[in-house]
Design a protein around this motif. Structure first.
Motif, PDB file in Angstrom:
ATOM      1  N   LEU A  84      39.174  -2.005 -11.062  1.00  0.00           N
ATOM      2  CA  LEU A  84      39.168  -2.598  -9.717  1.00  0.00           C
ATOM      3  C   LEU A  84      39.936  -1.699  -8.753  1.00  0.00           C
ATOM      4  O   LEU A  84      39.529  -1.513  -7.599  1.00  0.00           O
ATOM      5  N   HIS A  85      41.040  -1.122  -9.226  1.00  0.00           N
ATOM      6  CA  HIS A  85      41.789  -0.170  -8.404  1.00  0.00           C
ATOM      7  C   HIS A  85      40.943   1.079  -8.141  1.00  0.00           C
ATOM      8  O   HIS A  85      40.962   1.655  -7.048  1.00  0.00           O
ATOM      9  N   ASP A  86      40.193   1.470  -9.165  1.00  0.00           N
ATOM     10  CA  ASP A  86      39.282   2.613  -9.063  1.00  0.00           C
ATOM     11  C   ASP A  86      38.231   2.360  -7.975  1.00  0.00           C
ATOM     12  O   ASP A  86      37.882   3.244  -7.202  1.00  0.00           O
ATOM     13  N   TYR A  87      37.737   1.127  -7.970  1.00  0.00           N
ATOM     14  CA  TYR A  87      36.729   0.731  -6.977  1.00  0.00           C
ATOM     15  C   TYR A  87      37.322   0.788  -5.568  1.00  0.00           C
ATOM     16  O   TYR A  87      36.648   1.195  -4.615  1.00  0.00           O
ATOM     17  N   ALA A  88      38.590   0.398  -5.428  1.00  0.00           N
ATOM     18  CA  ALA A  88      39.247   0.483  -4.119  1.00  0.00           C
ATOM     19  C   ALA A  88      39.311   1.933  -3.648  1.00  0.00           C
ATOM     20  O   ALA A  88      39.082   2.231  -2.458  1.00  0.00           O
ATOM     21  N   ARG A  89      39.592   2.848  -4.574  1.00  0.00           N
ATOM     22  CA  ARG A  89      39.651   4.268  -4.208  1.00  0.00           C
ATOM     23  C   ARG A  89      38.263   4.777  -3.805  1.00  0.00           C
ATOM     24  O   ARG A  89      38.120   5.557  -2.860  1.00  0.00           O
ATOM     25  N   LEU A  90      37.233   4.322  -4.522  1.00  0.00           N
ATOM     26  CA  LEU A  90      35.864   4.693  -4.172  1.00  0.00           C
ATOM     27  C   LEU A  90      35.505   4.162  -2.787  1.00  0.00           C
ATOM     28  O   LEU A  90      34.896   4.855  -1.973  1.00  0.00           O
ATOM     29  N   ARG A  91      35.891   2.940  -2.519  1.00  0.00           N
ATOM     30  CA  ARG A  91      35.628   2.304  -1.222  1.00  0.00           C
ATOM     31  C   ARG A  91      36.311   3.102  -0.095  1.00  0.00           C
ATOM     32  O   ARG A  91      35.707   3.343   0.960  1.00  0.00           O
ATOM     33  N   LYS A  92      37.551   3.496  -0.336  1.00  0.00           N
ATOM     34  CA  LYS A  92      38.282   4.298   0.656  1.00  0.00           C
ATOM     35  C   LYS A  92      37.551   5.610   0.940  1.00  0.00           C
ATOM     36  O   LYS A  92      37.384   6.024   2.106  1.00  0.00           O
ATOM     37  N   ASP A  93      37.056   6.231  -0.127  1.00  0.00           N
ATOM     38  CA  ASP A  93      36.361   7.506   0.008  1.00  0.00           C
ATOM     39  C   ASP A  93      35.043   7.333   0.769  1.00  0.00           C
ATOM     40  O   ASP A  93      34.735   8.094   1.684  1.00  0.00           O
ATOM     41  N   LYS A  94      34.252   6.300   0.393  1.00  0.00           N
ATOM     42  CA  LYS A  94      32.942   6.112   1.013  1.00  0.00           C
ATOM     43  C   LYS A  94      33.049   5.667   2.475  1.00  0.00           C
ATOM     44  O   LYS A  94      32.188   5.979   3.282  1.00  0.00           O
ATOM     45  N   LEU A  95      34.110   4.933   2.807  1.00  0.00           N
ATOM     46  CA  LEU A  95      34.313   4.518   4.198  1.00  0.00           C
ATOM     47  C   LEU A  95      34.940   5.631   5.033  1.00  0.00           C
ATOM     48  O   LEU A  95      35.038   5.521   6.260  1.00  0.00           O
ATOM     49  N   ASN A  96      35.422   6.670   4.316  1.00  0.00           N
ATOM     50  CA  ASN A  96      36.015   7.833   4.975  1.00  0.00           C
ATOM     51  C   ASN A  96      37.172   7.430   5.888  1.00  0.00           C
ATOM     52  O   ASN A  96      37.212   7.790   7.063  1.00  0.00           O
ATOM     53  N   VAL A  97      38.099   6.646   5.330  1.00  0.00           N
ATOM     54  CA  VAL A  97      39.280   6.224   6.090  1.00  0.00           C
ATOM     55  C   VAL A  97      40.531   6.835   5.465  1.00  0.00           C
ATOM     56  O   VAL A  97      40.612   7.020   4.243  1.00  0.00           O
ATOM     57  N   VAL A 126      31.393   0.172 -12.173  1.00  0.00           N
ATOM     58  CA  VAL A 126      32.140   1.023 -11.240  1.00  0.00           C
ATOM     59  C   VAL A 126      31.903   2.497 -11.560  1.00  0.00           C
ATOM     60  O   VAL A 126      31.695   3.323 -10.655  1.00  0.00           O
ATOM     61  N   ALA A 127      31.890   2.826 -12.853  1.00  0.00           N
ATOM     62  CA  ALA A 127      31.675   4.222 -13.266  1.00  0.00           C
ATOM     63  C   ALA A 127      30.306   4.715 -12.805  1.00  0.00           C
ATOM     64  O   ALA A 127      30.175   5.835 -12.296  1.00  0.00           O
ATOM     65  N   GLU A 128      29.274   3.859 -12.958  1.00  0.00           N
ATOM     66  CA  GLU A 128      27.933   4.286 -12.537  1.00  0.00           C
ATOM     67  C   GLU A 128      27.836   4.402 -11.022  1.00  0.00           C
ATOM     68  O   GLU A 128      27.202   5.329 -10.500  1.00  0.00           O
ATOM     69  N   LEU A 129      28.458   3.468 -10.315  1.00  0.00           N
ATOM     70  CA  LEU A 129      28.422   3.541  -8.852  1.00  0.00           C
ATOM     71  C   LEU A 129      29.112   4.824  -8.367  1.00  0.00           C
ATOM     72  O   LEU A 129      28.624   5.492  -7.443  1.00  0.00           O
ATOM     73  N   LYS A 130      30.229   5.188  -8.996  1.00  0.00           N
ATOM     74  CA  LYS A 130      30.928   6.435  -8.636  1.00  0.00           C
ATOM     75  C   LYS A 130      30.015   7.637  -8.866  1.00  0.00           C
ATOM     76  O   LYS A 130      29.942   8.548  -8.049  1.00  0.00           O
ATOM     77  N   GLN A 131      29.300   7.597  -9.984  1.00  0.00           N
ATOM     78  CA  GLN A 131      28.409   8.703 -10.320  1.00  0.00           C
ATOM     79  C   GLN A 131      27.279   8.832  -9.303  1.00  0.00           C
ATOM     80  O   GLN A 131      26.926   9.941  -8.884  1.00  0.00           O
ATOM     81  N   LEU A 132      26.728   7.700  -8.895  1.00  0.00           N
ATOM     82  CA  LEU A 132      25.654   7.719  -7.897  1.00  0.00           C
ATOM     83  C   LEU A 132      26.157   8.240  -6.548  1.00  0.00           C
ATOM     84  O   LEU A 132      25.401   8.838  -5.801  1.00  0.00           O
TER      85      LEU A 132
END
Length: 595
Positions: free
Chosen positions: A282-295, A589-595
């Motif tokens: 879940l923390h990993d997903y937060a980091r992915l969200r931060k990256d994709k939102l570019n904030v 989460v791992a697959e979403l990061k990969q995509l």
């Protein structure tokens, strides 16, 4: 076409046929008259149950009344929901409410009477009448509460104080629904307008970050201003729960809440522990969200923004239904045929029309069939809603078909299992079919967000409830400062170190109405984890998994919830189901990061 100017424009096959309940209002009124007669009959048993014969007569009359009352209530509820402006429907609904009050008054004597008996007397009553075997399990389930029932005088006193005990909840609901005034936001015309809840739910998902922030600040404004008042209200609620548990000879408020469903506290504790142990994805997903939102800084108002924008699939209702039939093939032909029948026989009210109740629900009416309300908009969210509600509906159907009236309704603890199994099967079906990377990412993200909202957030709430009640039971203060600190600490634990906290984060507890229904929300998480395991086993073709799931759907409340789930292959007294769900979440989460 997904919205209509009037209900008359909607094709008949997309509207309920309420003649399945009553041919006309006169038939409904006949049942109402019969119900009043039966209620008067029930009152006469007060002080007159002295053997198996009189006990049986009371219980049979009560069940007959229950059957009629549920039909009558459903009829007026449906009439009101299809047009909330209909004053005649409102009058009919008020009549059923009044009848419900009378029925409650007519049967109020029975539980104190039953629990005043000793075990030997109850066994003697049951042995006198063979027909009492039908009611025996329910009688003994009620009899379990005997050690927690007080003297007649004390019970009467607690009954008289019932309205006072409801005070904290009533006060919060009045504050939250009537008195709270949200802050102002800037609309599309550049004008300052007051935020509403409906506006907030849309704006917090807006792609424009400034709009999200403005809505977030305006939404939390009254909760910050009323922090001390709401803290006093919640503190009173928690202390009341703790006091009543002690008065009724429970070890804790949590034990009292779990007692009715015969749930072991280890289930609650393991749920929280397993979620915390497996929180890193879940923390990993937060980091992915931060990256994709570019904030540069991820804030709470960024947690609902779309990270896979632009997926706008138009799915007409007929196509949505066919997609559902394809996706749920793993549940067998009998399941699919029932879904077709529900559509053909008008068990579903499909379209949004002016003044129709918002949202979606299923209501099973024993002896008739389930009724499903939708507000279908020919989009992806509507497809998921359809599949979810039909899970509830088929659960209601199977339980009603295979159980007598007394055990046909399933408990809240298992209520979300069937609906979530359906959603998991739908997502897997769509992932298997799509070759579009953007759509695949969207579906994965949808599933991840379900996990976050239905599992992790509810576990965090459950953790908060447990700790606040433990503090009350230990005599520790529950003021605004301590509640803010606890919530902020838990929010950090569950959501991770990558979120930069605005001051509003710590006030999050003050807006949650579920906290006035103690130890309720954990059931969303256990139900979700159970569904993940069941769906995974069925899709993997695990031997016996489909048959045991069908048995679960047919079981209603014929056994304790934990036992019903064990028979379906899910043992919540062990960490395995939650651990398996956490493994699934990590893979998503791992697959979403990969995509």
């Amino acid at each position: 076409m997904s919205t209509y100017k009037s209900r008359s424009e909607v094709p008949d096959h997309e509207k309920w046929d309420l003649t399945d309940l009553y041919a006309n209002e006169q038939a409904w009124q006949k049942d109402m008259d019969e119900s009043y007669s039966l209620a008067d009959k029930l009152i006469q048993y007060d002080g007159a149950i002295n053997d198996g014969s009189s006990l049986l007569a009371f219980l049979k009359t009560q069940e007959e009344l229950s059957f009629i009352l549920r039909k009558a209530f459903a009829y007026t509820m449906f009439l009101t929901d299809i047009d909330t402006r209909d004053s005649h429907a409102q009058k009919l609904s008020a009549k059923t409410t009044q009848l419900g009050v009378k029925v409650s008054e007519s049967t109020a004597f029975f539980m104190p009477f039953l629990l005043s008996l000793d075990e030997e007397t109850l066994r003697d009553f049951i042995s006198q009448e063979k027909e009492l075997e039908y009611f025996e399990d329910e009688l003994w389930k009620s009899f379990r509460f005997k050690d927690h029932v007080l003297t007649k005088e004390k019970e009467e006193l607690l009954s008289q104080l019932g309205e006072s005990f409801q005070g904290p909840s009533d006060t919060f609901n009045m504050l939250n629904n009537a008195d709270i005034q949200f802050g102002y936001i800037t609309n599309e015309d550049g004008e300052q307008v007051q935020l509403t809840r409906g506006m907030y739910s849309k704006l917090i998902e807006d792609e424009n970050r400034d709009k999200r922030k403005e809505a977030y600040k305006a939404y939390y404004k009254p909760y910050v201003e009323l922090n001390n008042t709401i803290a006093t209200t919640l503190s009173a609620e928690v202390k009341t729960n703790a006091t009543l548990a002690k008065v009724r000879n429970y070890e804790s408020a949590l034990q009292k809440a779990l007692f009715a469903d015969n749930i072991e506290q280890t289930v609650y504790d393991q749920l929280i522990q397993s979620a915390k142990t497996n929180i890193e994805p879940l923390h990993d997903y937060a980091r992915l969200r931060k990256d994709k939102l570019n904030v540069e800084e991820l804030r709470q108002y960024d947690l609902n923004a779309p990270i896979v924008p632009g997926v706008k699939a138009e799915i007409p209702y007929e196509e949505a239904y066919e997609t559902m039939l394809e996706a749920l093939q793993p549940l067998g032909n009998d399941y699919i045929e029932l879904l077709k029948e529900f559509k053909e026989k008008r068990y579903i009210d499909v379209r949004e029309t002016p003044a129709k109740r918002s949202g979606a629900y299923n209501m099973g009416v024993y002896g008739v069939h389930p009724f499903v309300l939708l507000n279908h908009h020919d989009d992806l969210n509507s497809l998921f809603t359809l599949v979810h509600e039909m899970g509830h509906a088929l659960h209601s159907h199977y339980s009603s078909k295979h159980q007598p009236q007394i055990t046909a309704s399933y408990r809240i603890f298992v209520a979300e299992v069937a609906s979530t199994v359906n959603e998991v099967l739908l997502i897997n079906h769509m992932l298997d079919k799509t070759e579009d990377k953007k759509m695949r990412a969207y579906l994965l993200n949808h599933f991840i967000e379900q996990f976050r909202g239905t599992f992790f957030t509810q576990v965090m709430f459950a953790d908060f409830e447990k700790q606040t009640h433990e503090r009350a039971e230990a005599g520790e203060p529950l003021d605004a400062e301590s509640l803010n600190e606890l919530y902020e600490e838990l929010f950090r634990t569950y959501n991770g170190p990558d979120i930069v906290f605005d001051d509003e984060v710590k006030y999050g507890w003050s807006r949650i109405p579920h906290f006035y229904r103690a130890f309720y929300v954990y059931q969303y998480a256990t139900g979700f984890a159970s569904a993940i395991q069941i769906a995974t086993d069925i899709l993997a073709g695990k031997e016996g998994s489909l048959e045991s799931y069908k048995t679960f759907l047919q079981s209603g409340s014929s056994d304790d919830p934990l036992e019903l789930l064990k028979a379906a292959g899910v043992d919540l007294t062990t960490p395995e189901p939650v651990e398996a769900a956490m493994k699934k979440f990590s893979e998503l989460v791992a697959e979403l990061k990969q995509l």
